[in-house]
Design an enzyme around this catalytic site. Structure first.
Site, PDB file in Angstrom:
ATOM      1  N   ARG A 224      31.455  44.545  21.957  1.00 33.40           N
ATOM      2  CA  ARG A 224      32.808  44.452  21.392  1.00 33.40           C
ATOM      3  C   ARG A 224      32.784  44.301  19.891  1.00 33.40           C
ATOM      4  NH1 ARG A 224      37.690  44.571  24.714  1.00 33.40           N
ATOM      5  NH2 ARG A 224      36.916  44.333  26.816  1.00 33.40           N
TER       6      ARG A 224
ATOM      7  N   HIS B 184      50.415  43.146  29.517  1.00 32.58           N
ATOM      8  CA  HIS B 184      49.027  43.460  29.138  1.00 32.58           C
ATOM      9  C   HIS B 184      49.006  44.942  28.763  1.00 32.58           C
ATOM     10  CE1 HIS B 184      44.530  43.851  30.304  1.00 32.58           C
ATOM     11  NE2 HIS B 184      44.650  43.354  29.092  1.00 32.58           N
TER      12      HIS B 184
ATOM     13  N   LYS C 220      42.423  35.260  25.653  1.00 32.33           N
ATOM     14  CA  LYS C 220      43.052  35.425  26.951  1.00 32.33           C
ATOM     15  C   LYS C 220      43.597  34.085  27.474  1.00 32.33           C
ATOM     16  CE  LYS C 220      43.105  39.831  28.190  1.00 32.33           C
ATOM     17  NZ  LYS C 220      42.628  40.768  27.198  1.00 32.33           N
TER      18      LYS C 220
ATOM     19  N   SER D  14      40.993  46.672  31.930  1.00 33.87           N
ATOM     20  CA  SER D  14      39.909  46.762  30.958  1.00 33.87           C
ATOM     21  C   SER D  14      39.194  48.117  31.049  1.00 33.87           C
ATOM     22  CB  SER D  14      38.917  45.639  31.220  1.00 33.87           C
ATOM     23  OG  SER D  14      37.964  45.619  30.193  1.00 33.87           O
TER      24      SER D  14
ATOM     25  N   LYS E  28      43.473  51.247  26.483  1.00 33.64           N
ATOM     26  CA  LYS E  28      44.571  50.661  25.707  1.00 33.64           C
ATOM     27  C   LYS E  28      44.274  50.676  24.215  1.00 33.64           C
ATOM     28  CE  LYS E  28      44.577  46.691  27.796  1.00 33.64           C
ATOM     29  NZ  LYS E  28      43.513  47.059  28.747  1.00 33.64           N
ATOM     30  N   THR E  29      43.109  50.142  23.847  1.00 35.17           N
ATOM     31  CA  THR E  29      42.762  50.049  22.431  1.00 35.17           C
ATOM     32  C   THR E  29      42.503  51.440  21.855  1.00 35.17           C
ATOM     33  OG1 THR E  29      41.849  47.846  22.761  1.00 35.17           O
ATOM     34  CG2 THR E  29      41.136  49.021  20.785  1.00 35.17           C
TER      35      THR E  29
HETATM   36  P1  ATP Z   1      40.296  45.907  27.322  1.00 32.99           P
HETATM   37  O1  ATP Z   1      41.509  45.447  28.071  1.00 32.99           O
HETATM   38  O2  ATP Z   1      39.040  45.391  27.930  1.00 32.99           O
HETATM   39  O3  ATP Z   1      40.393  45.673  25.863  1.00 32.99           O
HETATM   40  P2  ATP Z   1      41.009  48.735  26.909  1.00 32.99           P
HETATM   41  O4  ATP Z   1      42.036  49.208  27.893  1.00 32.99           O
HETATM   42  O5  ATP Z   1      41.491  48.417  25.554  1.00 32.99           O
HETATM   43  O6  ATP Z   1      40.178  47.521  27.572  1.00 32.99           O
HETATM   44  P3  ATP Z   1      39.275  50.559  25.573  1.00 32.99           P
HETATM   45  O7  ATP Z   1      38.637  49.539  24.706  1.00 32.99           O
HETATM   46  O8  ATP Z   1      40.262  51.466  24.927  1.00 32.99           O
HETATM   47  O9  ATP Z   1      39.912  49.870  26.855  1.00 32.99           O
HETATM   48  O10 ATP Z   1      38.116  51.368  26.282  1.00 32.99           O
HETATM   49  C1  ATP Z   1      38.168  52.700  26.722  1.00 32.99           C
HETATM   50  C2  ATP Z   1      36.754  53.225  26.662  1.00 32.99           C
HETATM   51  O11 ATP Z   1      36.643  54.472  27.326  1.00 32.99           O
HETATM   52  C3  ATP Z   1      36.310  53.463  25.232  1.00 32.99           C
HETATM   53  O12 ATP Z   1      34.959  53.133  25.148  1.00 32.99           O
HETATM   54  C4  ATP Z   1      36.547  54.959  25.057  1.00 32.99           C
HETATM   55  O13 ATP Z   1      35.715  55.521  24.076  1.00 32.99           O
HETATM   56  C5  ATP Z   1      36.175  55.478  26.443  1.00 32.99           C
HETATM   57  N1  ATP Z   1      36.795  56.746  26.838  1.00 32.99           N
HETATM   58  C6  ATP Z   1      36.129  57.842  27.254  1.00 32.99           C
HETATM   59  N2  ATP Z   1      36.970  58.825  27.597  1.00 32.99           N
HETATM   60  C7  ATP Z   1      38.217  58.351  27.410  1.00 32.99           C
HETATM   61  C8  ATP Z   1      39.509  58.918  27.608  1.00 32.99           C
HETATM   62  N3  ATP Z   1      39.684  60.153  28.066  1.00 32.99           N
HETATM   63  N4  ATP Z   1      40.579  58.148  27.302  1.00 32.99           N
HETATM   64  C9  ATP Z   1      40.420  56.886  26.872  1.00 32.99           C
HETATM   65  N5  ATP Z   1      39.225  56.305  26.670  1.00 32.99           N
HETATM   66  C10 ATP Z   1      38.120  57.018  26.938  1.00 32.99           C
HETATM   67 MN    MN Z   2      41.430  46.632  24.412  1.00 31.53          MN
END
Ligand code: ATP
Ligand code: MN
Length: 538
Positions: A323, A221, A201, A239, A243-244
């Protein structure tokens, strides 16, 4: 795909002020994995992944992130409690201390780069105190070829010493840990924290300044993937909003999971070379690609394992923010190089713990601008029994902590690009349904994926009365049907079974949006303001 035979090259760190260090230059992941274990800083999980504990910090520390106020930044950065100024002289003193600290020690040096598009390639040197932090840099940044390494000259340097503690009264930091960006010296120094996310970051924040200011490119982002027809989709979100999770889709090629640039040459490119996934409650069944990426080469952080090295992904006794980092080639379906065309669809992900936003809705251009500037998601208050009140969280551009410029600068660029490219913009609530946090449940991942697929495939129809219902509070267009999703799930009000409670909560969120938007009101045009929720409390 990856050439692990490394020609040896010797480098010196004298010019950084790091003297007499035992330099481990460009070790391959296997060596770093082994070194970490040999030093007692990690163990191997049954999957083959390296498991480490990042120590005192298991997440970023936004209050300890500073930017040196200098000729480059002073008039451009949006100073405040997100971008906290740091004096140049203080930086120089702290720099001397941290490089002194590393002098005479064993250090790990990695040359890599950010930005998959060759026109934007930014060379990065990462100097780490610990081998696993250096392996993180291998996973997360792009990996140069043998030829590129021969005459490598770093543009940015990250000096990362988790064991070095600042003395606030002397050093001008808030506490013992810090992450400080210096744009004149193109150096980031990170001390007192082992949380690896600070490394990626830090570079992200640097690019979020340099790309728009010097290269006319919009940093975002967001995650990104591309379909078989070459159609790019991007997913913005704070977060934990998905996204991931949602960009990692067996049927679409992954461009990247967190940081991208949108150029004026109609391309979207990944800044990074790897992914950093949350693993809380990870299941093989629901997220097979991410689960499968956890193997030798991956680094698990702050997870709990049994004595056979099997991870209990439900165990959050160290942190909720468990993570894994892995190089992007641990995912099968990826776009190589990590570049796509202009996006056709943009998703704003929000984990609405109020449970009132529709699970998917289509936004007009003014709603898109409004929601981008607002950057809404919600946090669920504590875990103490009985505390179920969700707390709204607004972060401009869905990433304010990493955005050195005023949010409206990014928002203006995005609005213009969206208009020129004619994208569809969707707001997706990956959060609660059937009631707020504590009463309702999290939206099923299966349904969210089905809704996103439907949007991507054009299965959500036309922007007409027949296909959409305009939400009476939020003004967004809610599809009436969606393949693979029970119709009642599409209407949050219906899932609540209590209209009065639903609208009361919806107005609560509306008021939070309004309150937050006040700080942008003087800037925002009438058109953007109209993009907000339309009805307020009775
Ligand atoms: P960061 O910016 O911190 O990396 P991120 O946006 O990439 O965050 P993810 O790592 O994708 O977030 O986290 C989403 C979390 O929510 C995961 O643990 C996923 O399993 C859970 N989850 C539960 N239900 C859903 C849903 N309907 N859609 C997306 N994610 C879900
Ligand atoms: Mn992510």
């Amino acid at each position: 795909m990856v050439n692990h035979t490394q020609k040896t090259k010797t480098i010196s760190l004298d010019n950084y002020g790091i003297k007499n260090a035992k330099i481990n230059y460009q070790l391959i992941p296997d060596q770093l994995h082994a070194e970490t274990i040999a030093k007692g800083q990690g163990v191997e999980a049954s999957s083959g992944a390296l498991a480490v504990n990042t120590g005192e910090f298991t997440g970023r520390s936004p209050q300890d992130r500073f930017i040196v106020k200098d000729d480059i930044t002073k008039d451009k950065v949006w100073w405040g409690n997100i971008n906290i100024p740091f004096e140049s002289e203080k930086f120089d003193k702290l720099y001397d201390k941290i490089t002194d600290y590393l002098s005479g020690k064993e250090v790990y040096v990695r040359d890599s780069y950010a930005c998959a598009d060759p026109n934007y390639k930014t060379n990065i040197r990462v100097i780490n105190e610990y081998p696993w932090s250096n392996m993180f840099a291998y996973n997360m940044f792009l990996r140069p070829t043998e030829e590129e390494l021969q005459d490598f000259s770093p543009e940015w340097t990250v000096i990362n010493a988790p064991g070095f503690m600042a003395v606030p009264e002397e050093d001008g930091t808030r506490q013992h840990n810090f992450a400080i960006l210096n744009f004149t010296k193109k150096t980031a120094i990170i001390g007192g924290t082992g949380y690896t996310g600070e490394i990626k970051k830090g570079i992200f924040s640097a690019l979020n300044f340099e790309l728009p200011v010097f290269k006319n490119t919009l940093p975002m982002h967001c995650s990104a993937n591309v379909g078989n027809d070459g159609d790019t989709a991007i997913f913005f979100g704070l977060s934990g909003t998905g996204k991931t999770t949602l960009s990692t889709d067996a049927n679409r090629s992954l461009i990247g999971d967190d940081e991208h640039g949108w150029t004026n040459e109609n391309t979207v490119f990944n800044f990074e070379g790897g992914c950093y996934a949350k693993v809380i409650n990870l299941s093989q069944e629901q997220e097979p690609e991410i689960y499968g990426a956890i193997k030798k080469g991956a680094i698990l952080e702050n997870v709990i394992m049994d004595d056979k090295g099997n991870v209990d992904f439900a165990d959050t006794s160290i942190t909720q923010n468990t993570r894994v980092s892995y190089p992007i080639y641990h995912i099968e379906n990826i776009k190589t190089p990590s570049i796509g065309k202009n996006p056709k669809n943009i998703f704003f992900l929000t984990a609405d713990a109020f449970g009132v936003l529709p699970p998917i809705s289509k936004l007009t251009p003014s709603q898109a601008a409004y929601h981008f500037i607002s950057g809404y998601t919600a946090k669920v208050a504590g875990t103490e029994a009985g505390v179920v009140e969700p707390v709204p969280s607004f972060s401009a551009c869905f990433g304010a902590p990493f955005m050195p410029l005023h949010p409206t600068e990014y928002a203006d660029m995005l609005s213009k690009k969206m208009k020129d490219a004619g994208v569809n913009v969707w707001l997706v609530n990956t959060g609660w349904t059937g009631g707020p946090y504590g009463v309702g449940t999290r939206m099923k991942l299966k349904y969210t994926r089905a809704m996103i697929n439907a949007a991507l495939n054009g299965d959500l129809g036309d922007y007409t009365y027949e296909d959409y219902h305009i939400h009476s509070v939020f003004g967004v267009a809610q599809p009436r049907t969606c393949p693979g999703v029970p119709t009642e799930v599409l209407s949050p009000r219906k899932t609540w079974n209590d209209d009065k409670a639903y609208y009361t909560m919806a107005f609560k969120l509306t008021n939070a949006f309004r309150e937050n938007f006040k700080k942008f009101e003087s800037y925002a045009s009438e058109e953007i303001r109209r993009g907000g929720p339309q009805r307020y409390a009775f």
